[in-house]
Design a protein around this motif. Structure first.
Motif, PDB file in Angstrom:
ATOM      1  N   TYR A 445      -2.983  -0.619  -8.625  1.00  0.00           N
ATOM      2  CA  TYR A 445      -3.055  -1.785  -7.728  1.00  0.00           C
ATOM      3  C   TYR A 445      -2.471  -1.387  -6.378  1.00  0.00           C
ATOM      4  CZ  TYR A 445      -3.844  -4.515 -11.984  1.00  0.00           C
ATOM      5  OH  TYR A 445      -4.348  -5.005 -13.154  1.00  0.00           O
ATOM      6  N   GLN A 446      -3.193  -1.647  -5.314  1.00  0.00           N
ATOM      7  CA  GLN A 446      -2.718  -1.401  -3.957  1.00  0.00           C
ATOM      8  C   GLN A 446      -2.657  -2.736  -3.215  1.00  0.00           C
ATOM      9  OE1 GLN A 446      -5.513   1.534  -2.459  1.00  0.00           O
ATOM     10  NE2 GLN A 446      -4.129   3.208  -2.994  1.00  0.00           N
ATOM     11  N   THR A 501       6.982  -0.788  -5.081  1.00  0.00           N
ATOM     12  CA  THR A 501       6.132   0.320  -5.529  1.00  0.00           C
ATOM     13  C   THR A 501       6.701   0.923  -6.814  1.00  0.00           C
ATOM     14  OG1 THR A 501       5.494   0.813  -3.255  1.00  0.00           O
ATOM     15  CG2 THR A 501       5.195   2.562  -4.885  1.00  0.00           C
ATOM     16  N   GLU A 522       1.170   0.228  -5.645  1.00  0.00           N
ATOM     17  CA  GLU A 522       1.496   0.862  -4.372  1.00  0.00           C
ATOM     18  C   GLU A 522       1.500  -0.196  -3.279  1.00  0.00           C
ATOM     19  OE1 GLU A 522      -1.230   4.006  -3.602  1.00  0.00           O
ATOM     20  OE2 GLU A 522      -0.452   5.326  -5.188  1.00  0.00           O
ATOM     21  N   LYS A 524       1.414  -0.959   0.694  1.00  0.00           N
ATOM     22  CA  LYS A 524       0.970  -0.338   1.938  1.00  0.00           C
ATOM     23  C   LYS A 524       1.433  -1.167   3.136  1.00  0.00           C
ATOM     24  CE  LYS A 524      -1.393   2.674  -0.508  1.00  0.00           C
ATOM     25  NZ  LYS A 524      -0.986   4.099  -0.595  1.00  0.00           N
ATOM     26  N   ASP A 553      -1.083   1.965   7.804  1.00  0.00           N
ATOM     27  CA  ASP A 553      -0.438   2.776   6.788  1.00  0.00           C
ATOM     28  C   ASP A 553      -1.057   4.178   6.818  1.00  0.00           C
ATOM     29  OD1 ASP A 553      -0.189   3.859   3.881  1.00  0.00           O
ATOM     30  OD2 ASP A 553       1.287   2.236   3.992  1.00  0.00           O
ATOM     31  N   THR A 555      -1.560   6.261   4.591  1.00  0.00           N
ATOM     32  CA  THR A 555      -2.441   6.637   3.482  1.00  0.00           C
ATOM     33  C   THR A 555      -3.793   5.940   3.552  1.00  0.00           C
ATOM     34  OG1 THR A 555      -1.573   4.872   2.076  1.00  0.00           O
ATOM     35  CG2 THR A 555      -0.444   6.996   2.010  1.00  0.00           C
ATOM     36  N   LEU A 603      -7.888  -2.450   2.312  1.00  0.00           N
ATOM     37  CA  LEU A 603      -7.049  -3.545   1.834  1.00  0.00           C
ATOM     38  C   LEU A 603      -6.939  -4.708   2.806  1.00  0.00           C
ATOM     39  CD1 LEU A 603      -4.089  -1.568   0.218  1.00  0.00           C
ATOM     40  CD2 LEU A 603      -6.136  -2.472  -0.890  1.00  0.00           C
TER      41      LEU A 603
END
Length: 1183
Positions: A445-446, A501, A522, A524, A553, A555, A603
């Protein structure tokens, strides 16, 4: 520490016992999830999912479809009954069953009739675990019969008469909709005079000539078959009369004075009253002993129909319709009874149990009359069904104990009364299944920071598993106050932060085993546009650039795209896009519009817009000075328990340097939406270390200030929640006062939410008697502001303290405050009451103080009640209202002012505390000495003669003592208004008239008359009178009458009269201006012998009179025809002292002495002049 599932959405708290999670959330909490992995090896009894309505009216022109759908494992088989017996569909070629379901299709379009299949049908769905049944489905074909033929005679009636046109439609299924039209299919107009009733008839309260027509037609529309039937036209002819006789209302429907209506709960109640009369009556509605429901009451058909929607038993009662016109009114009472078909209170729910467990099915319904509850199992009445030792029936409840797999079945609950029935299926499925987690393992899950995070854990098991969540490989404990668990096993983090996280483990357990699953979360950083495109105005042919700087972010890989007016950019080489900019060269008018920068990640998505305006080339404008733009990019770092560092990026200063930044905060726990000042920093600084308070969910914003003004606030920062701590302060304004003699009410000003420093704010209230060795008594109370201690002694001093505490700990030790328990009325009256009469209007009262213990409260003072018993000069005793004077504090003496002379008084004294008055002291009686009397009530001078006058008078209304004598002083007034010598005459007190002799004829006299007591003379009255002329003077006057007939004499007299009139006008004007005549100066030169100086011995004032009273006749107060002068009663006014009814004394009891109204001064003997006469007096003296 572990986190367990809860049955309802709620925050967790330490020490809570894990509760059972019910299974599926969509249909029933006990439904087996329809997961293919489970359905392969799990069995489930049948459940009816779709069926036809109970009362099913079909269209005879179409095939009949009777629905019956069900689910279960294994898939159920279906069978039908018709009219209570098995319906063999294989024997009827027109009937087929839909494959995979129980739905029947009866083909009547090719052959057969719908009437053949009328009846009551019921579907049964069965598998190895039980049988579910449908409702009884009553099949009836719709009907739309024709009107019976009839010959209708024309209706002839006179203007103003009532009329009812009958409709009487044929009975169809469902009932027809009625309306009236003419031959042209136009609806007939309706009004308060003409309207259609609920039965379809057309009512005329009174007919008019324009009602004459031959095509009154009633139509019946049958919606089910889409057909309309027509009645034969009715002819109406109205004959005009010279005059229509008016009449009061009478009802056309309903008949009589009362009727009854019955309706079912939930339906629409329709009540109708239609009246005839001339003029047309108006209808009103009321409910006896109640009011009509506001939101459910509607008036139809020009208020002739009252409708109440969704009726309930509370709507039963008597309703009254009133028909009224100018000639009268009538009413009709409709008694309404609301009955009810059965309705559910608790419907039975599916039950999944494991072997050996207990459970129950509950079936509760209500209705009017009360419905009867009966149970069936697998469609068979439970009384004749196979016996099950685990089952016990107790009325509306079936109790299961120690169930086994053979206990699985489908139970039916039937609730019925005379108005209908309810049927519900609920299965009992006995399964033994270890826990299974249906969510995929290692799901990632982000989530964007500060957004909710939902971690799924779908599960199944029998017995129902409990769910536990762990964080991290070592099972690190979760913080209960930041997690929420849902019934389906989902873990919710309402505000996910960076430290959220990690790896989370969901564990499902029951007695048959355990299952677990790991998921990963995670957090973000949100994508933000830290430099937004700005509004631009450019000239044609120039170049414009929009900047869009994105922070994201690391990533996540954002994609940035530009839009124009929410569409794609034009395909034009003049538009170029690089990393952070959009540039447009050689701008023209078509380039104007809104440009939007859109930044997307997987996201989140953010955007910012700016408007481009294109103008004609102009000279370079002067710089524009404005307030700064708001700061941006707020960030919190160095987050500690009681401090945090805030940094920001300044906005554009708009050509005026920023001088300072203002930092504000919002507490989203205690005061949402309210911003408070936190700090100020210089304009060159973009960070600030902020001191924080415990248990506050902070959000910050920054405002920039320059010499032009203050910017708009920045957007709020991320939230920062500080840890709880014990309170820093205690409540203020602590007081202890009793509301009753046996209690102590302790009050305080509670802490606000910001001061609480943590959850669970409470107060420790402590008290003990001040004068004693008692230990402190303490209680803990919720967040309130008052506590009442009962059973205390009366008015005892207490030491009190109130200490704040929360879930973390106590505030510092509070200060002690002294209070008192409740007061009670004093027990003892003041003693040794003494009265000292100072003079005839003033007395001084002394008393001994009451012992403090007997006061039983805070001493407010002493209160004297005093009243007049009787006057010493009168024998009658009249009740006079008691007067009250209050003396504050501990005074033991006071003065009573405004007493009446020569009177008997009584008084008593009472002590006063905060509760009220104590008992009265014994009454003390005293009397006042004599005083001077008031003026005689009236003075009349009658029977004037040549040398005598008769005086008549009434005694003073207030003698204030025993009258000893009267004094009469008088003096003559000559033609120049000068006063002669003053004569003095004493008259006995028992006289009320006196003849004054030896007076000069035709002479005006002024009289001064007053009464005496032993205290001295009182106020006086004045009067003037004239003696008559002698015979010689009268003869001379008669001879002058002859001269008066001469013309020269008449002219002379007119001239003299004119001169006198002018003189009078001049005098009147000068008098009004305040001027003085010489005679006034003469009068002022002489002293009045009756004016008395102030008497120093008794503190009273001498008499005072107005100088104007020296005039023989005052302006505006001429002597009446009976020569009577009455002095208006003027009692001395009581100067109010003290509090309460009559005020309060000064401590020394001083007050203003006696005073009276204006009194006329007596002139001194000799020739004393008065003021100039008024015009009226001058006319009286001109003879």
């Amino acid at each position: 520490m572990q986190l367990k599932i809860m049955p309802k959405k709620k925050r967790l708290s330490a020490g809570k016992v894990p509760l059972i999670l019910f299974l599926c959330q969509m249909i029933s909490a006990l439904e087996v999830p329809l997961d293919q992995k489970l359905l392969e090896d799990l069995v489930q009894p049948p459940t009816i999912t779709q069926q036809s309505p109970k009362d099913y009216i079909i269209d005879p022109r179409e095939n009949i479809v009777i629905q019956c759908e069900a689910k279960g494992k294994p898939p159920p088989s279906f069978s039908w009954t018709r009219n209570g017996t098995h319906f063999d569909i294989d024997k009827d070629p027109l009937v087929t069953m839909k494959p995979g379901s129980g739905t029947l299709i009866i083909n009547i379009m090719s052959e057969g009739k719908a009437e053949t299949y009328e009846g009551v049908y019921q579907c049964t769905a069965r598998n190895e675990r039980g049988a579910a049944i449908s409702n009884n489905i009553v099949i009836r074909p719709s009907r739309s019969p024709l009107w019976t033929k009839e010959k209708l005679e024309p209706m002839i009636l006179q203007n103003g008469q009532p009329l009812v046109l009958p409709c009487r439609p044929p009975i169809g299924l469902p009932p027809a909709i009625i309306f009236w039209m003419d031959n042209s299919f136009q609806r007939l107009p309706q009004s308060e005079r003409v309207s259609q009733g609920l039965n379809g008839d057309l009512y005329f309260s009174n007919v008019l000539p324009e009602d004459t027509r031959e095509d009154y037609i009633c139509y019946a529309r049958f919606n089910h078959t889409q057909t309309i039937q027509q009645k034969q036209p009715i002819s109406v002819k109205v004959i005009s009369a010279r005059s229509s006789r008016e009449r009061p209302p009478t009802f056309l429907t309903p008949e009589g004075n009362a009727s009854h209506k019955e309706e079912l709960r939930g339906n629409v109640l329709s009540l109708e009253c239609i009246a005839e009369g001339l003029p047309t009556p108006i209808i009103y509605w009321i409910k006896e002993d109640g009011t009509l429901p506001i939101n459910r009451t509607f008036y139809r058909n020009f208020k002739k129909t009252l409708q109440i929607t969704h009726v309930s038993e509370a709507d039963s009662g008597n309703y009254q319709c009133i028909a009224k016109n100018p000639l009268g009114a009538i009413h009709h009472t409709i008694s309404v009874t609301v009955k009810a078909a059965p309705y559910w209170i608790v419907a039975p729910q599916n039950l999944v149990l494991s072997p050996g467990e207990d459970g129950s099915l509950i079936c509760r319904a209500n209705g009017n009359p009360k419905p009867r509850i009966s149970w069936l199992t697998n469609g068979v009445p439970v009384e004749i069904a196979p016996d099950d030792p685990s089952r016990k029936i107790d009325g509306d409840t079936i109790i299961f104990s120690n169930v086994q797999e053979r206990s699985s079945a489908v139970y039916q609950c039937n609730a019925s009364n005379e108005y209908g029935y309810l049927l519900a299926n609920a299965f009992v499925n006995v399964l033994a299944e270890p826990p299974r987690i249906l969510t995929s393992a290692n799901t990632l899950y982000q989530v964007i920071a500060n957004s909710p995070a939902l971690l799924d854990c779908a599960f199944f098991g029998s017995p129902l598993p409990t769910i536990e969540w762990f964080k991290g490989a070592k099972g690190r404990a979760l913080h209960e106050d930041i997690y929420v668990l849902h019934e389906n096993g989902t873990l919710e983090i309402p505000v996910a932060q960076k430290d959220s996280t990690g790896t989370y483990t969901c564990v499902a357990r029951n007695k048959l085993g355990m299952a677990k699953n790991e998921v990963h979360l995670e957090i973000k950083d949100p994508t933000r546009i830290i430099k937004q495109p700005e509004y631009a105005i450019v000239q044609r042919g120039s170049t414009v650039s929009f900047e869009c700087k994105v922070k994201h972010d690391h990533t996540l890989i954002p994609t940035v795209m530009w839009l124009k007016d929410n569409g794609e950019l034009p395909n034009d080489e003049r538009f170029t896009v690089d990393k952070d900019h959009l540039a447009v060269t050689d701008v023209d008018d078509g380039d104007a519009g809104t440009y939007t920068c859109v930044a997307n990640t997987t996201l989140d998505k953010v955007s910012a817009s700016a408007v481009l305006s294109v103008v004609a080339p102009t000279p370079t404008p002067a710089p524009i000075y404005d307030v700064p733009n708001p700061p941006i990019d707020l960030e919190l770092t160095n987050q500690l328990d009681k401090s945090v560092q805030l940094s920001w990026t300044p906005g554009d200063d708009n050509n005026s340097p920023i001088t300072k930044f203002i930092i504000e905060y919002e507490d989203t726990i205690h005061e949402v939406g309210l911003w408070h000042h936190q700090a100020e920093v210089p304009g060159t600084q973009t960070t600030a270390q902020l001191m924080l308070s415990p248990y506050v969910n902070y959000s910050f914003r920054v405002t920039a200030v320059n010499n032009i003004g203050q910017s708009l606030p920045s957007k709020a920062s991320e939230q920062y929640f500080t840890k709880a701590a014990e309170p820093d302060t205690n409540p203020t304004a602590v007081e202890g006062l009793g509301s009753e003699p046996d209690n102590l009410v302790i009050t305080w000003k509670p802490l606000n939410g910001f001061e609480s420093n943590g959850p669970g704010l409470q107060y420790k209230v402590s008290w003990r008697q001040k004068d004693g060795d008692d230990e402190w008594t303490s209680v803990l109370v919720a967040n309130v502001s008052k506590y009442i201690v009962s059973g205390t002694p009366t008015f005892v001093p207490y030491l009190i303290k109130v200490q704040a505490l929360n879930n973390v700990g106590f505030a510092p030790e509070p200060a002690e405050v002294m209070g008192h328990s409740g007061e009670d009325l004093p027990m003892v009256a003041p003693g040794n009451v003494q009265v000292n009469v100072v003079n005839n209007t003033l007395a001084e009262v002394h008393w001994d103080p009451v012992p403090l213990k007997s006061i039983r409260g805070h001493l407010q003072g002493y209160r004297i009640y005093y009243w007049k018993i009787q006057s010493s000069s009168r024998r009658d005793k009249r009740h006079i209202e008691k007067k009250i004077l209050t003396f504050q504090g501990s005074k033991t003496h006071g003065m009573l002012p405004g007493l009446e002379p020569f009177s008997h008084y009584a008084l008593n004294v009472r002590v006063v505390n905060g509760k009220g008055e104590g008992p009265a002291s014994p009454d003390r009686v005293f009397h006042t000495p004599e005083g001077v009397p008031s003026a005689p009530s009236s003075l009349k001078i009658v029977n004037p003669s040549l040398d005598s006058l008769t005086l008549e008078w009434d005694p003073p209304s207030h003698p204030n003592g025993i009258l000893t004598e009267y004094t009469l002083k008088y003096q003559p007034i000559n033609s120049t208004h000068e006063l002669g010598p003053l004569l003095d005459l004493k008259i006995p007190a028992n006289k009320t008239s006196w003849i004054l002799k030896n007076l000069n004829f035709s002479t005006r006299y002024k009289f001064y008359f007053y009464a005496h007591t032993s205290a001295g003379p009182g106020s006086h009255l004045t009067e003037e009178a004239v003696t008559t002329m002698d015979a010689g003077k009268m003869a001379m006057a008669s001879r002058q009458v002859d001269i008066a007939t001469q013309g020269w004499f008449i002219g002379l007299m007119c001239a003299v009269a004119l001169l006198i009139l002018i003189l009078l006008i001049v005098c009147f004007i000068r008098r009004n201006k305040g001027g003085k005549y010489p005679v006034k100066e003469k009068e002022d030169a002489h002293a009045d012998p009756e004016i008395q100086p102030m008497k120093e011995d008794d503190g009273t004032f001498g008499e005072y009179s107005d100088a104007e009273d020296h005039k023989p006749l005052k302006k505006g107060s001429r002597t009446p025809s009976d020569r009577t002068v009455k002095k208006e009663d003027s009692d001395d006014s009581l100067v109010d002292y003290g509090e309460g009814v009559n005020g309060q004394f000064n401590e020394d009891g001083s007050f203003i002495g006696q005073y009276s109204g204006k009194k006329e001064k007596e002139p001194a003997e000799g020739n004393e002049s008065s003021e100039a006469p008024s015009p009226v007096n001058a006319m009286n003296s001109f003879v």
